[in-house]
Scaffold this motif. Structure first.
Motif, PDB file in Angstrom:
ATOM      1  N   SER A   1       2.650  -2.000  -2.627  1.00 25.88           N
ATOM      2  CA  SER A   1       1.685  -0.940  -2.380  1.00 25.88           C
ATOM      3  C   SER A   1       2.419   0.178  -1.628  1.00 25.88           C
ATOM      4  O   SER A   1       3.586   0.445  -1.904  1.00 25.88           O
ATOM      5  CB  SER A   1       0.490  -1.477  -1.591  1.00 25.88           C
ATOM      6  N   SER A   2       1.771   0.806  -0.665  1.00 25.28           N
ATOM      7  CA  SER A   2       2.372   1.960  -0.008  1.00 25.28           C
ATOM      8  C   SER A   2       1.533   2.371   1.197  1.00 25.28           C
ATOM      9  O   SER A   2       0.354   1.988   1.321  1.00 25.28           O
ATOM     10  CB  SER A   2       2.449   3.130  -0.989  1.00 25.28           C
ATOM     11  N   LEU A   3       2.133   3.154   2.068  1.00 23.75           N
ATOM     12  CA  LEU A   3       1.360   3.842   3.107  1.00 23.75           C
ATOM     13  C   LEU A   3       0.264   4.693   2.466  1.00 23.75           C
ATOM     14  O   LEU A   3      -0.780   4.941   3.077  1.00 23.75           O
ATOM     15  CB  LEU A   3       2.294   4.729   3.937  1.00 23.75           C
TER      16      LEU A   3
ATOM     17  N   LYS B   1      -2.070   2.850  -5.445  1.00 23.62           N
ATOM     18  CA  LYS B   1      -1.549   1.973  -4.395  1.00 23.62           C
ATOM     19  C   LYS B   1      -2.670   1.303  -3.600  1.00 23.62           C
ATOM     20  O   LYS B   1      -2.518   0.169  -3.131  1.00 23.62           O
ATOM     21  CB  LYS B   1      -0.621   2.760  -3.479  1.00 23.62           C
TER      22      LYS B   1
ATOM     23  N   GLU C   1      -3.127  -2.795  -3.278  1.00 30.81           N
ATOM     24  CA  GLU C   1      -3.435  -3.515  -2.048  1.00 30.81           C
ATOM     25  C   GLU C   1      -4.651  -4.418  -2.241  1.00 30.81           C
ATOM     26  O   GLU C   1      -4.647  -5.601  -1.843  1.00 30.81           O
ATOM     27  CB  GLU C   1      -3.691  -2.541  -0.902  1.00 30.81           C
TER      28      GLU C   1
ATOM     29  N   HIS D   1       3.629  -2.546   2.202  1.00 27.97           N
ATOM     30  CA  HIS D   1       3.257  -1.160   2.484  1.00 27.97           C
ATOM     31  C   HIS D   1       4.484  -0.465   3.050  1.00 27.97           C
ATOM     32  O   HIS D   1       5.030  -0.912   4.064  1.00 27.97           O
ATOM     33  CB  HIS D   1       2.135  -1.084   3.525  1.00 27.97           C
TER      34      HIS D   1
ATOM     35  N   THR E   1       6.320   3.502   3.897  1.00 24.01           N
ATOM     36  CA  THR E   1       6.218   4.948   3.936  1.00 24.01           C
ATOM     37  C   THR E   1       7.349   5.540   3.095  1.00 24.01           C
ATOM     38  O   THR E   1       7.965   4.848   2.281  1.00 24.01           O
ATOM     39  CB  THR E   1       6.241   5.449   5.386  1.00 24.01           C
TER      40      THR E   1
ATOM     41  N   HIS F   1       5.748  -4.588   6.054  1.00 26.27           N
ATOM     42  CA  HIS F   1       5.529  -3.221   6.512  1.00 26.27           C
ATOM     43  C   HIS F   1       6.867  -2.524   6.724  1.00 26.27           C
ATOM     44  O   HIS F   1       7.732  -3.046   7.434  1.00 26.27           O
ATOM     45  CB  HIS F   1       4.732  -3.205   7.822  1.00 26.27           C
TER      46      HIS F   1
ATOM     47  N   ILE G   1       3.242   0.499  10.453  1.00 23.79           N
ATOM     48  CA  ILE G   1       2.169   0.584   9.459  1.00 23.79           C
ATOM     49  C   ILE G   1       1.118  -0.504   9.702  1.00 23.79           C
ATOM     50  O   ILE G   1      -0.064  -0.289   9.464  1.00 23.79           O
ATOM     51  CB  ILE G   1       2.749   0.491   8.037  1.00 23.79           C
TER      52      ILE G   1
ATOM     53  N   LYS H   1      -3.242   0.219  10.324  1.00 24.05           N
ATOM     54  CA  LYS H   1      -4.370  -0.209   9.495  1.00 24.05           C
ATOM     55  C   LYS H   1      -5.660  -0.346  10.299  1.00 24.05           C
ATOM     56  O   LYS H   1      -6.757  -0.236   9.740  1.00 24.05           O
ATOM     57  CB  LYS H   1      -4.044  -1.537   8.811  1.00 24.05           C
TER      58      LYS H   1
END
Length: 294
Positions: free
Chosen positions: A134-136, A152, A156, A177, A179, A230, A235, A239
């Motif tokens: 996934s991703s930030l 993304k 998640e 996740h 950035t 992360h 990150i 959340k």
């Protein structure tokens, strides 16, 4: 004794390629899946004689099935799957090429689903580990990357659902996740005459982290069969503040987006919508060429 059999999608470049090299150096057998056969071949050569590569488009179920079957025929099993194939196409939703907007979801979200669908029977046999990238962007929704944010966030949610569904069957599921990391895709976004400036003006998204950090975190996560990875570590605590983050982004971009919107329209007028809103980087160009042939 050979290590685990690790299938990585999006292995031609970036994080997928770098993680493959690290795992191969630690004794695993790498099955590399992606576009750009010449790049895949180079990565496979770096990963040693046990590594194999399969030119595959994750938006093409038949192509992906052929690759997975070939991997199982060669190695006899799959122990780890890293679903990292992805593209990013900068552009505001109202003006970018709608086909490109949808292509991002087809690669980044449905491509992950297809990967899960086809590899899961073998992971059930090995009681293996599935890492979805996934991703930030699933948490901080940057303007100008809506299709990427949506895909993304979906990845998640998919990972969180699968983790619960598969736990009693012995398959562990992780969600990564990260950035902005120094990859070809991120450099491509930053080189965009409009949207590179939008990213660098938003808190939490204005720094690019070294690729080596991502490789370290991914490798640790795979070894520990972690539920989350992360990159970087902040990150995780971020959340907790999900409900507040959209308000922060809106406040921080209330002046810059209007200016960028005008600039985006001018860029489309000057270069055309295809050039202005295509997927970023060499990997994005390869995907665009592949999509055009279908």
């Amino acid at each position: 004794m050979p290590g685990k059999v690790v299938l990585i999608t999006g292995a031609s470049r970036g994080i997928g390629a770098a993680v493959a090299r690290r795992l191969a150096g630690e004794g695993d057998q790498l099955a590399l899946v992606g576009l750009e056969p010449e790049e895949l071949k180079k990565v496979a050569e770096d990963c040693g004689p046990d590594a194999g590569w399969w030119e595959t488009d994750v938006t093409d179920l038949a192509s992906l099935r052929t690759a997975v079957e070939g991997i199982v025929a060669r190695y006899g099993r799959i122990d780890v799957v890293v679903a990292s194939a992805g593209i990013a196409a900068p552009g505001f939703s109202r003006s970018m090429d709608p086909d490109v907007w949808e292509r991002v979801l087809d690669v980044d979200l449905y491509g992950v689903w297809r990967t899960v669908r086809l590899t899961l029977p073998y992971l059930l046999e090995s009681k293996g580990y599935l890492l979805l990238v996934s991703s930030l962007a699933a948490i901080v929704h940057i303007p100008g990357l809506a299709s990427y944010n949506v895909s993304k966030a979906g990845v998640e949610a998919m990972g969180n659902s699968l983790r619960t569904e598969l736990r009693h069957l012995g398959v562990k599921v992780g969600v990564a996740h990260l950035t902005f990391v120094d990859t070809d895709m991120v450099r491509g976004v930053d080189e965009h005459p409009v949207f590179g400036k939008v990213r660098t003006g938003i808190p939490l998204a204005n720094r690019v982290y070294p690729l080596e950090l991502a490789v370290d975190k991914f490798t640790q996560g795979i070894r520990k069969r972690s539920r989350v990875v992360h990159v970087p570590g902040w990150i995780g605590p971020l959340k907790i503040f999900r409900a507040l983050i959209p308000h922060v982004v809106e406040l921080g971009s209330r002046f810059s987006v209007a200016k960028a919107d005008r600039a985006a329209l001018a860029d489309i007028e000057a270069r055309g919508v295809a050039a202005s809103t295509r997927a970023s980087g060499a990997g994005g160009l390869a995907d665009a060429e592949k999509a055009a042939k279908r």
